[in-house]
Enzyme design. Structure first.
Site, PDB file in Angstrom:
ATOM      1  N   LYS A 285      -3.086   8.444   0.684  1.00 44.67           N
ATOM      2  CA  LYS A 285      -2.572   9.655   0.022  1.00 44.67           C
ATOM      3  C   LYS A 285      -2.254   9.402  -1.450  1.00 44.67           C
ATOM      4  O   LYS A 285      -1.122   9.556  -1.907  1.00 44.67           O
ATOM      5  CB  LYS A 285      -1.331  10.203   0.721  1.00 44.67           C
ATOM      6  CG  LYS A 285      -1.565  10.622   2.157  1.00 44.67           C
ATOM      7  CD  LYS A 285      -0.336  11.308   2.740  1.00 44.67           C
ATOM      8  CE  LYS A 285      -0.497  11.664   4.192  1.00 44.67           C
ATOM      9  NZ  LYS A 285      -0.459  10.498   5.105  1.00 44.67           N
TER      10      LYS A 285
ATOM     11  N   ASP B   2      -1.555  10.137  -8.109  1.00 46.84           N
ATOM     12  CA  ASP B   2      -1.197   9.913  -9.519  1.00 46.84           C
ATOM     13  C   ASP B   2      -2.393  10.262 -10.416  1.00 46.84           C
ATOM     14  O   ASP B   2      -3.424  10.721  -9.934  1.00 46.84           O
ATOM     15  CB  ASP B   2      -0.750   8.450  -9.691  1.00 46.84           C
ATOM     16  CG  ASP B   2       0.333   8.302 -10.753  1.00 46.84           C
ATOM     17  OD1 ASP B   2       0.236   8.983 -11.808  1.00 46.84           O
ATOM     18  OD2 ASP B   2       1.257   7.511 -10.557  1.00 46.84           O
TER      19      ASP B   2
ATOM     20  N   ASN C   2      -6.309   7.168 -13.995  1.00 45.14           N
ATOM     21  CA  ASN C   2      -6.285   5.763 -14.397  1.00 45.14           C
ATOM     22  C   ASN C   2      -5.398   4.920 -13.480  1.00 45.14           C
ATOM     23  O   ASN C   2      -5.710   3.769 -13.177  1.00 45.14           O
ATOM     24  CB  ASN C   2      -5.807   5.647 -15.847  1.00 45.14           C
ATOM     25  CG  ASN C   2      -5.891   4.212 -16.335  1.00 45.14           C
ATOM     26  OD1 ASN C   2      -6.965   3.616 -16.350  1.00 45.14           O
ATOM     27  ND2 ASN C   2      -4.739   3.637 -16.682  1.00 45.14           N
TER      28      ASN C   2
ATOM     29  N   ARG D  90       1.174   8.439  17.787  1.00 40.51           N
ATOM     30  CA  ARG D  90       2.118   8.064  18.837  1.00 40.51           C
ATOM     31  C   ARG D  90       1.698   8.514  20.224  1.00 40.51           C
ATOM     32  O   ARG D  90       2.050   7.863  21.216  1.00 40.51           O
ATOM     33  CB  ARG D  90       3.520   8.583  18.473  1.00 40.51           C
ATOM     34  CG  ARG D  90       4.157   7.762  17.364  1.00 40.51           C
ATOM     35  CD  ARG D  90       5.304   8.488  16.700  1.00 40.51           C
ATOM     36  NE  ARG D  90       4.843   9.569  15.840  1.00 40.51           N
ATOM     37  CZ  ARG D  90       5.628  10.366  15.121  1.00 40.51           C
ATOM     38  NH1 ARG D  90       6.944  10.194  15.179  1.00 40.51           N
ATOM     39  NH2 ARG D  90       5.131  11.317  14.358  1.00 40.51           N
TER      40      ARG D  90
HETATM   41  P1  5BU Z   1       1.459  10.909  14.967  1.00 44.52           P
HETATM   42  O1  5BU Z   1       2.135   9.716  15.543  1.00 44.52           O
HETATM   43  O2  5BU Z   1       0.291  11.423  15.831  1.00 44.52           O
HETATM   44  O3  5BU Z   1       2.415  12.008  14.600  1.00 44.52           O
HETATM   45  O4  5BU Z   1       0.808  10.362  13.617  1.00 44.52           O
HETATM   46  C1  5BU Z   1       0.134  11.179  12.715  1.00 44.52           C
HETATM   47  C2  5BU Z   1      -0.498  10.354  11.611  1.00 44.52           C
HETATM   48  O5  5BU Z   1      -1.184  11.210  10.728  1.00 44.52           O
HETATM   49  C3  5BU Z   1       0.482   9.566  10.759  1.00 44.52           C
HETATM   50  O6  5BU Z   1      -0.180   8.371  10.379  1.00 44.52           O
HETATM   51  C4  5BU Z   1       0.706  10.442   9.539  1.00 44.52           C
HETATM   52  O7  5BU Z   1       0.975   9.695   8.379  1.00 44.52           O
HETATM   53  C5  5BU Z   1      -0.630  11.128   9.416  1.00 44.52           C
HETATM   54  N1  5BU Z   1      -0.560  12.473   8.829  1.00 44.52           N
HETATM   55  C6  5BU Z   1       0.120  13.520   9.420  1.00 44.52           C
HETATM   56  O8  5BU Z   1       0.716  13.358  10.466  1.00 44.52           O
HETATM   57  N2  5BU Z   1       0.095  14.756   8.849  1.00 44.52           N
HETATM   58  C7  5BU Z   1      -0.540  14.996   7.690  1.00 44.52           C
HETATM   59  O9  5BU Z   1      -0.579  16.138   7.214  1.00 44.52           O
HETATM   60  C8  5BU Z   1      -1.231  13.904   7.085  1.00 44.52           C
HETATM   61  C9  5BU Z   1      -1.215  12.680   7.674  1.00 44.52           C
HETATM   62 BR1  5BU Z   1      -2.118  14.178   5.532  1.00 44.52          BR
END
Ligand code: 5BU
Length: 265
Positions: A93, A96, A99, A232
């Site tokens: 993600k 910035d 550069n 999870r």
């Molecule tokens: P979870 O354990 O299924 O809730 O993990 C979701 C993953 O997806 C976790 O690594 C977050 O950083 C990632 N994620 C998210 O949950 N929602 C978003 O909008 C984005 C990334 Br972008």
């Protein structure tokens, strides 16, 4: 170029090399599952990656949460990616100016561009972020996803933010091949963006910290997403990692087959 066609048919027509490789892989392995392995120990990360490897198209990492990170970890991850035939997606993600992200992508401790096939970026800084990342990633054959919509409650990624993010992707199709989003992002069938959707769970609706879960059916059939990202729900119970990976892979693939059937009629 109908984005509701089979992954294999889309692979044949896709103009972006990274997207082609991913769609071919999904068709070959019959999976649209990505597992988010958000654990903080190297051994645990590798052991989960090995266990879920046969069932995923993409393994998603947050490399900066690993306490005992070393260069061997990424070498092992690359070996597992070859052994099980999956792509690696570092969910960095970036956010910035061009550069700065160029250095964050290529250098530092993690050297993300050297091992991660896919990474992602917020569009809040404007298009320079894509240009900076592309300078590093394009020569290596990497691909970028833009964060068009987040899964969490109250996210500001909506309305004109989302539509302008799609416009940015359209202007940078050599490097940007899709989005992290909750819905299909292209209106017309003349273009094909791959949508990867986090916030997927079969058993719970949230996590008490803003995460919101939808089912694979809601994501793939109702919203037109292409890849389900599950964290999870799969690694949460250490005794059931493989069982859960199989379950989500099946749910994701069944939903995809249903979508292809519906759009054939
Ligand atoms: P979870 O354990 O299924 O809730 O993990 C979701 C993953 O997806 C976790 O690594 C977050 O950083 C990632 N994620 C998210 O949950 N929602 C978003 O909008 C984005 C990334 Br972008």
């Amino acid at each position: 170029m109908n984005t509701y066609k089979s992954y294999g048919d889309r692979a044949k027509q896709h103009p972006n090399a990274c997207a082609r490789a991913l769609l071919e892989l999904m068709e070959r392995k019959q999976t649209n599952l990505s597992v988010a392995v958000d654990v903080t120990k190297k051994d645990e990360l590798l052991s989960i990656a090995d266990a879920v490897g046969p069932y995923v198209c993409v393994l998603k990492t947050h490399i900066d949460i690993v306490e005992d990170f070393d260069s061997d970890l990424v070498e092992q991850l690359q070996l597992l990616s070859k052994k099980h035939d999956f792509m690696i997606f570092e969910d960095r993600k970036f956010a910035d100016i061009g550069n700065t992200v160029k250095h964050q992508y290529a250098n530092g401790i993690y050297k993300i561009a050297s091992w991660s096939h896919i990474t992602n970026a917020h569009t809040v800084p404007g298009e320079g972020i894509i240009k900076g990342l592309a300078e590093v990633g394009l020569p290596l054959g990497r691909g970028l996803l833009l964060l068009a919509e987040m899964s969490s409650k109250g996210a500001l990624t909506k309305g004109s933010y989302t539509t302008e993010s799609v416009e940015m992707a359209r202007r940078n199709k050599d490097f940007v091949f899709g989005f992290i989003a909750q819905h299909k992002m292209n209106e017309s069938d003349d273009e094909d963006f791959i949508v990867m959707s986090p916030g997927v769970g079969l058993d719970v609706k949230g996590d008490g910290l803003g995460q919101q879960y939808r089912t694979p059916h809601e994501v793939i059939v109702e919203s037109g997403g292409d890849i389900i990202i599950v964290g999870r729900g799969i690694y949460g119970n250490p005794d059931k990692v493989e069982e859960q990976a199989k379950r989500y892979r099946q749910a994701g693939w069944d939903a995809y087959l249903e979508r292809v059937r519906l759009h054939q009629k």
